[in-house]
Design a protein around this motif. Sequence first.
Motif, PDB file in Angstrom:
ATOM      1  N   ALA A   1       0.834  -1.203   0.000  1.00  0.00           N
ATOM      2  CA  ALA A   1       0.000   0.000   0.000  1.00  0.00           C
ATOM      3  C   ALA A   1       0.869   1.255   0.000  1.00  0.00           C
ATOM      4  N   GLY A   2       1.924   1.256   0.798  1.00  0.00           N
ATOM      5  CA  GLY A   2       2.824   2.408   0.823  1.00  0.00           C
ATOM      6  C   GLY A   2       3.535   2.622  -0.494  1.00  0.00           C
ATOM      7  N   ASP A   3       3.964   1.533  -1.135  1.00  0.00           N
ATOM      8  CA  ASP A   3       4.607   1.659  -2.447  1.00  0.00           C
ATOM      9  C   ASP A   3       3.644   2.250  -3.472  1.00  0.00           C
ATOM     10  N   PHE A   4       2.397   1.796  -3.426  1.00  0.00           N
ATOM     11  CA  PHE A   4       1.393   2.329  -4.357  1.00  0.00           C
ATOM     12  C   PHE A   4       1.201   3.824  -4.138  1.00  0.00           C
ATOM     13  N   ILE A   5       1.055   4.209  -2.872  1.00  0.00           N
ATOM     14  CA  ILE A   5       0.852   5.618  -2.563  1.00  0.00           C
ATOM     15  C   ILE A   5       2.091   6.441  -2.937  1.00  0.00           C
ATOM     16  N   GLY A   6       3.272   5.939  -2.580  1.00  0.00           N
ATOM     17  CA  GLY A   6       4.495   6.683  -2.835  1.00  0.00           C
ATOM     18  C   GLY A   6       4.829   6.835  -4.300  1.00  0.00           C
ATOM     19  N   VAL A   7       4.582   5.791  -5.080  1.00  0.00           N
ATOM     20  CA  VAL A   7       4.980   5.833  -6.489  1.00  0.00           C
ATOM     21  C   VAL A   7       3.853   6.370  -7.368  1.00  0.00           C
ATOM     22  N   SER A   8       2.653   5.819  -7.209  1.00  0.00           N
ATOM     23  CA  SER A   8       1.564   6.183  -8.115  1.00  0.00           C
ATOM     24  C   SER A   8       0.909   7.517  -7.768  1.00  0.00           C
ATOM     25  N   LEU A   9       0.670   7.754  -6.497  1.00  0.00           N
ATOM     26  CA  LEU A   9      -0.055   8.964  -6.121  1.00  0.00           C
ATOM     27  C   LEU A   9       0.864  10.154  -5.872  1.00  0.00           C
ATOM     28  N   LEU A  10       1.976   9.914  -5.178  1.00  0.00           N
ATOM     29  CA  LEU A  10       2.879  11.018  -4.840  1.00  0.00           C
ATOM     30  C   LEU A  10       3.995  11.215  -5.860  1.00  0.00           C
ATOM     31  N   HIS A  11       4.185  10.239  -6.765  1.00  0.00           N
ATOM     32  CA  HIS A  11       5.244  10.300  -7.785  1.00  0.00           C
ATOM     33  C   HIS A  11       6.605  10.578  -7.153  1.00  0.00           C
ATOM     34  N   ALA A  12       6.901   9.858  -6.053  1.00  0.00           N
ATOM     35  CA  ALA A  12       8.122  10.108  -5.280  1.00  0.00           C
ATOM     36  C   ALA A  12       9.317   9.295  -5.757  1.00  0.00           C
ATOM     37  N   GLY A  13       9.135   8.352  -6.656  1.00  0.00           N
ATOM     38  CA  GLY A  13      10.256   7.572  -7.172  1.00  0.00           C
ATOM     39  C   GLY A  13      10.850   6.645  -6.127  1.00  0.00           C
ATOM     40  N   VAL A  14      12.189   6.650  -6.034  1.00  0.00           N
ATOM     41  CA  VAL A  14      12.886   5.760  -5.105  1.00  0.00           C
ATOM     42  C   VAL A  14      12.498   6.023  -3.650  1.00  0.00           C
ATOM     43  N   PRO A  15      12.436   7.270  -3.187  1.00  0.00           N
ATOM     44  CA  PRO A  15      11.986   7.481  -1.807  1.00  0.00           C
ATOM     45  C   PRO A  15      10.555   6.991  -1.574  1.00  0.00           C
ATOM     46  N   GLY A  16       9.742   7.009  -2.605  1.00  0.00           N
ATOM     47  CA  GLY A  16       8.368   6.517  -2.487  1.00  0.00           C
ATOM     48  C   GLY A  16       8.298   5.026  -2.270  1.00  0.00           C
ATOM     49  N   VAL A  17       9.369   4.314  -2.588  1.00  0.00           N
ATOM     50  CA  VAL A  17       9.451   2.880  -2.321  1.00  0.00           C
ATOM     51  C   VAL A  17      10.227   2.621  -1.031  1.00  0.00           C
ATOM     52  N   ALA A  18      11.283   3.386  -0.799  1.00  0.00           N
ATOM     53  CA  ALA A  18      12.152   3.139   0.355  1.00  0.00           C
ATOM     54  C   ALA A  18      11.480   3.460   1.678  1.00  0.00           C
ATOM     55  N   VAL A  19      10.781   4.580   1.754  1.00  0.00           N
ATOM     56  CA  VAL A  19      10.161   4.984   3.022  1.00  0.00           C
ATOM     57  C   VAL A  19       9.080   4.005   3.469  1.00  0.00           C
ATOM     58  N   PRO A  20       8.156   3.587   2.591  1.00  0.00           N
ATOM     59  CA  PRO A  20       7.174   2.588   3.042  1.00  0.00           C
ATOM     60  C   PRO A  20       7.809   1.255   3.444  1.00  0.00           C
ATOM     61  N   THR A  21       8.894   0.868   2.787  1.00  0.00           N
ATOM     62  CA  THR A  21       9.588  -0.354   3.174  1.00  0.00           C
ATOM     63  C   THR A  21      10.158  -0.216   4.572  1.00  0.00           C
ATOM     64  N   LEU A  22      10.800   0.906   4.860  1.00  0.00           N
ATOM     65  CA  LEU A  22      11.342   1.160   6.191  1.00  0.00           C
ATOM     66  C   LEU A  22      10.240   1.181   7.244  1.00  0.00           C
ATOM     67  N   ILE A  23       9.152   1.858   6.957  1.00  0.00           N
ATOM     68  CA  ILE A  23       8.047   1.954   7.914  1.00  0.00           C
ATOM     69  C   ILE A  23       7.427   0.585   8.159  1.00  0.00           C
ATOM     70  N   SER A  24       7.192  -0.193   7.101  1.00  0.00           N
ATOM     71  CA  SER A  24       6.560  -1.505   7.276  1.00  0.00           C
ATOM     72  C   SER A  24       7.458  -2.449   8.067  1.00  0.00           C
ATOM     73  N   ARG A  25       8.753  -2.395   7.841  1.00  0.00           N
ATOM     74  CA  ARG A  25       9.668  -3.258   8.599  1.00  0.00           C
ATOM     75  C   ARG A  25       9.777  -2.816  10.052  1.00  0.00           C
ATOM     76  N   ALA A  26       9.739  -1.518  10.291  1.00  0.00           N
ATOM     77  CA  ALA A  26       9.779  -1.033  11.672  1.00  0.00           C
ATOM     78  C   ALA A  26       8.529  -1.451  12.431  1.00  0.00           C
ATOM     79  N   ILE A  27       7.366  -1.350  11.791  1.00  0.00           N
ATOM     80  CA  ILE A  27       6.115  -1.779  12.433  1.00  0.00           C
ATOM     81  C   ILE A  27       6.160  -3.271  12.728  1.00  0.00           C
ATOM     82  N   ALA A  28       6.642  -4.068  11.774  1.00  0.00           N
ATOM     83  CA  ALA A  28       6.739  -5.514  11.991  1.00  0.00           C
ATOM     84  C   ALA A  28       7.714  -5.834  13.117  1.00  0.00           C
ATOM     85  N   ALA A  29       8.826  -5.115  13.197  1.00  0.00           N
ATOM     86  CA  ALA A  29       9.807  -5.367  14.256  1.00  0.00           C
ATOM     87  C   ALA A  29       9.222  -5.056  15.625  1.00  0.00           C
TER      88      ALA A  29
END
Length: 110
Positions: A7-35
């Motif tokens: 969901a974060g990748d979709f929002i970051g890339v498709s809606l916000l057009h953030a590119g690499v940060p749009g993929v990296a930030v949701p990955t970091l957030i999802s892993r932190a929540i899981a940890a």
Amino acid sequence: MNAINIAGDFIGVSLLHAGVPGVAVPTLISRAIAAVLLTTLAFRPGNQVQLRWGGILAWNRADIGRILRIAAPGGVENGLFALGKVLVTSVVSQFGTVQIAANGVSNSIN
């Protein structure tokens, strides 16, 4: 974790057009929540694998000795192997085109 990441990748890339940060930030957030979630679950009593506050920084000398008897020689071996690779690479970098090609062929045969 994966649902948050997708969901974060979709929002970051498709809606916000953030590119690499749009993929990296949701990955970091999802892993932190899981940890945080898994660490919280690991403190629950009755789990097969359970964390206790008193055991987090506790040292068992016998276990550390057994681990180091295996890990220390393996670490030294890996370090020497990496040093050897660096030395060989530095020698190969001095070669000309024909020697580099011959080295590549000999590595493939080897």
